[in-house]
Design an enzyme around this catalytic site. Structure first.
Site, PDB file in Angstrom:
ATOM      1  N   ARG A 127      42.605  -3.851  36.198  1.00 28.72           N
ATOM      2  CA  ARG A 127      41.934  -4.531  37.222  1.00 28.72           C
ATOM      3  C   ARG A 127      40.435  -4.813  36.847  1.00 28.72           C
ATOM      4  O   ARG A 127      39.947  -3.764  36.154  1.00 28.72           O
ATOM      5  CB  ARG A 127      41.949  -3.653  38.304  1.00 28.72           C
ATOM      6  CG  ARG A 127      41.372  -4.384  39.832  1.00 28.72           C
ATOM      7  CD  ARG A 127      42.004  -5.563  40.185  1.00 28.72           C
ATOM      8  NE  ARG A 127      41.892  -5.976  41.411  1.00 28.72           N
ATOM      9  CZ  ARG A 127      41.989  -7.303  42.152  1.00 28.72           C
ATOM     10  NH1 ARG A 127      42.664  -8.142  41.332  1.00 28.72           N
ATOM     11  NH2 ARG A 127      41.535  -7.602  43.501  1.00 28.72           N
ATOM     12  N   THR A 414      46.086 -17.203  40.493  1.00 26.93           N
ATOM     13  CA  THR A 414      46.973 -16.047  39.785  1.00 26.93           C
ATOM     14  C   THR A 414      47.954 -16.644  39.110  1.00 26.93           C
ATOM     15  O   THR A 414      48.417 -17.819  39.163  1.00 26.93           O
ATOM     16  CB  THR A 414      47.056 -14.949  40.731  1.00 26.93           C
ATOM     17  OG1 THR A 414      45.785 -14.682  41.328  1.00 26.93           O
ATOM     18  CG2 THR A 414      47.452 -13.802  40.133  1.00 26.93           C
ATOM     19  N   GLU A 434      41.140 -14.563  39.819  1.00 24.21           N
ATOM     20  CA  GLU A 434      40.840 -14.564  41.058  1.00 24.21           C
ATOM     21  C   GLU A 434      40.957 -16.181  41.587  1.00 24.21           C
ATOM     22  O   GLU A 434      42.045 -16.676  41.523  1.00 24.21           O
ATOM     23  CB  GLU A 434      39.595 -14.048  41.827  1.00 24.21           C
ATOM     24  CG  GLU A 434      39.622 -13.149  43.064  1.00 24.21           C
ATOM     25  CD  GLU A 434      40.146 -14.231  44.065  1.00 24.21           C
ATOM     26  OE1 GLU A 434      41.178 -13.961  44.618  1.00 24.21           O
ATOM     27  OE2 GLU A 434      39.204 -14.979  44.730  1.00 24.21           O
ATOM     28  N   ASP A 454      37.153 -10.207  45.787  1.00 31.77           N
ATOM     29  CA  ASP A 454      38.213  -9.528  46.589  1.00 31.77           C
ATOM     30  C   ASP A 454      37.735  -8.128  47.233  1.00 31.77           C
ATOM     31  O   ASP A 454      38.558  -7.460  47.903  1.00 31.77           O
ATOM     32  CB  ASP A 454      39.499  -9.043  45.429  1.00 31.77           C
ATOM     33  CG  ASP A 454      40.305 -10.249  45.366  1.00 31.77           C
ATOM     34  OD1 ASP A 454      40.094 -11.346  45.896  1.00 31.77           O
ATOM     35  OD2 ASP A 454      41.211 -10.085  44.481  1.00 31.77           O
ATOM     36  N   SER A 478      43.569  -5.579  45.651  1.00 28.16           N
ATOM     37  CA  SER A 478      44.166  -6.563  45.248  1.00 28.16           C
ATOM     38  C   SER A 478      45.551  -6.816  46.226  1.00 28.16           C
ATOM     39  O   SER A 478      45.918  -5.959  46.821  1.00 28.16           O
ATOM     40  CB  SER A 478      44.884  -6.622  43.911  1.00 28.16           C
ATOM     41  OG  SER A 478      45.532  -7.485  43.319  1.00 28.16           O
ATOM     42  N   SER A 479      46.066  -7.999  45.919  1.00 27.99           N
ATOM     43  CA  SER A 479      47.334  -8.195  46.702  1.00 27.99           C
ATOM     44  C   SER A 479      48.516  -8.585  45.666  1.00 27.99           C
ATOM     45  O   SER A 479      49.739  -8.566  46.172  1.00 27.99           O
ATOM     46  CB  SER A 479      47.433  -9.468  47.520  1.00 27.99           C
ATOM     47  OG  SER A 479      46.220  -9.399  48.663  1.00 27.99           O
ATOM     48  N   GLY A 499      49.237 -16.275  44.626  1.00 30.22           N
ATOM     49  CA  GLY A 499      49.101 -16.797  45.728  1.00 30.22           C
ATOM     50  C   GLY A 499      48.200 -16.093  46.830  1.00 30.22           C
ATOM     51  O   GLY A 499      48.390 -15.900  48.177  1.00 30.22           O
TER      52      GLY A 499
HETATM   53  N1  GLY Z   1      42.753 -11.903  43.267  1.00 24.22           N
HETATM   54  C1  GLY Z   1      44.066 -11.923  43.665  1.00 24.22           C
HETATM   55  C2  GLY Z   1      44.356 -10.515  44.085  1.00 24.22           C
HETATM   56  O1  GLY Z   1      44.242  -9.676  43.157  1.00 24.22           O
HETATM   57  O2  GLY Z   1      45.376 -10.442  44.948  1.00 24.22           O
END
Ligand code: GLY
Length: 592
Positions: A127, A414, A434, A454, A478-479, A499
């Site tokens: 990350r 992404t 991102e 984020d 993050s997601s 997404g």
């Molecule tokens: N920037 C998308 C994520 O990390 O969820």
């Protein structure tokens, strides 16, 4: 000063007009028809399979990703005996060329890896990281008010230390067998030869022309002569080829302490809106191995990336809350959607309060995924209407925590890569810069991320700190949900998607599609989306999901119809392998 401002405004307006004219003049699908098919007969077959809605079937290996050039590069590596790690490197560097808006060497990624020899699941955190000079006020104005989202995104302020180059080098060092430079060569060669701009890339450039024009280097690449590149244009990227030459010769040192890293820092600090990234930040960047986060679901183990991602915890919580319910009526059943939507809302409430970088705040992962806690949370689903309100729960944890709820914004972007090699190793990697086109800053032929957005723009709420606030050296929540599903200790499904924060819903739904609805992986990639996070039920426009609107409204949900452009790439592992690619994007699966 006034003249400069006027010139800038007029130039931006001119670019916007040119973008609209380009979008009007070109039928992007027609302009690129056949461009992907020409890559190889196997690609043409894979595209045909996807168009027919059937999975690609193979005996030994499979790779699925967002662009046929990238998938072909990975398949070539696997066909000559490379591992999933080798193929991952080839796929990522090719995506950085042909799908530059979504991921690349200026971004970050999370990898979930299943090692066939040991049977172990490892997760690596690549990350992006906040600079040491970043403060909790990074995205606030002088009065402490949060900046507008795109005011924060565009420019140097949003750029975190990139992690993808280090992650690729680490993956290759741990599990690769092929010559490093050979994995970068296909992308390098295509960068010099030029590639045909895809309809998706052209459409996104045209739609973002004004922001892309904010940086001269970025504008020169995507808007040559002030006109957006069009579908079917041959686009060369000599700077990216040079970057790959340096990466081939010096490895990750080219970035972390090397000239490319210095160029990244100079670009961030020299931007019209400068950021605080420094050469020290580049030099101290490290990949972090984290414990895999696995949650049980109907005799499977769903394994993914823990903090700083909220992905595995939220996907696990959604599935955990649904474990006690029968979902067999399928995706078009309103009550099934009620359960899925409200299970997601419960998970997102916990996510907003507790999930952040666990090196900075104690995240109660075990408590959040404790079956007793999830069962207790799921009690409220025993009803026949939408939950009127959803609040975070109180999972067991070993520290006294008092966090305020986070409201950070994540827009879709992404890319996801799924790979199984002939030895049975599995790679599931979600990778990002991102926002589409990231910070809009470009250096060395690649775009720099805006991952720091984020983080929560607010640091506190009524005096109570937010877990996901900006802090120096911290990684933004993050997601991304790269996932490997195991049964009896063996991998059976590889899945993930882009997404933004809807990644979590896309990934959970695909897993439910395979496990509960008996779908093959292409069917699971194609399920019409109905996604809930914070209350509003998003239904995918132009699909059968819109037919849920009246039923969900009657249950008390607010409903919204919109495009939901997931990019799911799945591989099922059983008697051979089957690959599926999201029909909403350009990706394919290739196997042998
Ligand atoms: N920037 C998308 C994520 O990390 O969820």
């Amino acid at each position: 000063m006034r003249l400069t401002l006027m010139t800038g405004v007029m130039a931006a307006w001119g670019v916007a007009v040119a973008a609209q004219q380009a979008a009007d003049a070109v039928d992007p699908e027609a302009a690129t028809a056949g461009a992907f098919e020409a890559i190889s007969p196997a690609v043409a077959e894979a595209l045909a399979a996807k168009a027919s809605g059937v999975p690609v079937v193979a005996s030994d290996w499979m790779v699925a990703a967002a662009n046929p050039h990238a998938v072909q590069a990975g398949a070539d590596v696997l066909a000559r005996g490379g591992t999933a790690a080798d193929a991952l490197v080839a796929v990522q560097v090719m995506l950085g060329l042909v799908e530059p808006q979504s991921s690349g060497l200026g971004g970050g990624a999370f990898l979930v890896w299943y090692d066939a020899a040991s049977g172990e699941v490892t997760t690596l955190d690549g990350r992006e990281t906040a600079p040491l000079a970043a403060t909790p006020q990074l995205f606030q104005d002088d009065a402490g008010a949060p900046l507008k989202f795109f005011d924060a995104v565009v420019g140097g302020l949003s750029v975190g230390t990139p992690g993808t180059p280090a992650l690729l080098a680490e993956v290759h060092a741990r599990w690769g067998t092929q010559d490093w430079a050979s994995l970068l060569a296909p992308a390098r060669d295509l960068a010099l030869e030029g590639f045909s701009v895809s309809s998706r890339l052209a459409g996104l450039v045209a739609g973002d022309a004004e922001r892309l024009a904010s940086s001269d280097v970025t504008a020169a690449y995507f808007l040559p002569g002030g006109t957006p590149v069009a579908a079917g244009d041959l686009l060369k990227n000599e700077a990216y080829a040079a970057t790959l030459d340096a990466f081939a010769a010096q490895g990750a040192d080219a970035f972390y302490g090397g000239q490319i890293g210095r160029d990244v820092v100079a670009t961030v600090q020299g931007a019209a809106k400068p950021g605080v990234l420094s050469e020290v930040d580049m030099a101290i960047y490290r990949i972090k191995e984290r414990p895999a986060v696995c949650a049980p679901y109907r005799a499977h183990q769903v394994c993914g990336m823990g903090p700083p991602s909220s992905g595995a915890v939220a996907v696990g919580q959604i599935l955990g809350a649904l474990e006690g319910f029968d979902l067999s009526a399928g995706p078009q059943d309103v009550d099934v959607r009620r359960l899925m939507g409200d299970a997601a809302r419960l998970a997102f409430a916990d996510r907003g309060r507790y999930l952040a970088d666990s090196d900075y705040v104690p995240v109660p992962v075990a408590g959040l995924l404790d079956p007793a806690y999830m069962a207790e949370r799921a009690q409220v689903l025993n009803t026949d209407a939408a939950l009127p309100e959803v609040a975070p729960g109180n999972p067991a944890f070993d520290h006294a925590l008092n966090w305020a709820d986070d409201v950070s914004i994540e827009l879709p972007s992404t890319s996801h890569i799924s790979i199984v090699d002939a030895a049975g190793n599995v790679a599931s990697m979600t990778t990002t810069i991102e926002n589409g086109f990231g910070s809009r800053l470009m250096v060395g032929g690649f775009l720099l991320n805006n991952e720091l957005t984020d983080f929560s723009f607010r640091s506190h709420r009524e005096g109570v700190p937010i877990a996901n606030r900006v802090e120096p050296g911290k990684r933004p929540r993050s997601s991304m949900s790269p996932t490997i599903v195991l049964k009896d200790g063996a991998p059976v499904l590889v899945v993930g998607s882009p997404g933004g924060s809807r990644i979590i819903g896309y990934t959970a739904q695909a897993i439910i599609g395979v496990i509960d609805w008996g779908m093959d992986v292409q069917q699971a990639a194609s399920i019409p989306h109905a996604v809930n996070r914070f209350g509003t039920y998003d239904l995918e426009e132009g699909t059968a999901a819109v037919g849920l609107a009246d039923g969900l409204t009657a249950l008390g949900f607010e409903v919204n119809t919109r495009a939901l452009t997931s990019g799911l790439h799945l591989i099922a592992i059983g008697d051979g392998v089957q690959g599926g690619a999201d029909p909403r994007r350009e990706g394919i699966a290739l196997g042998q």
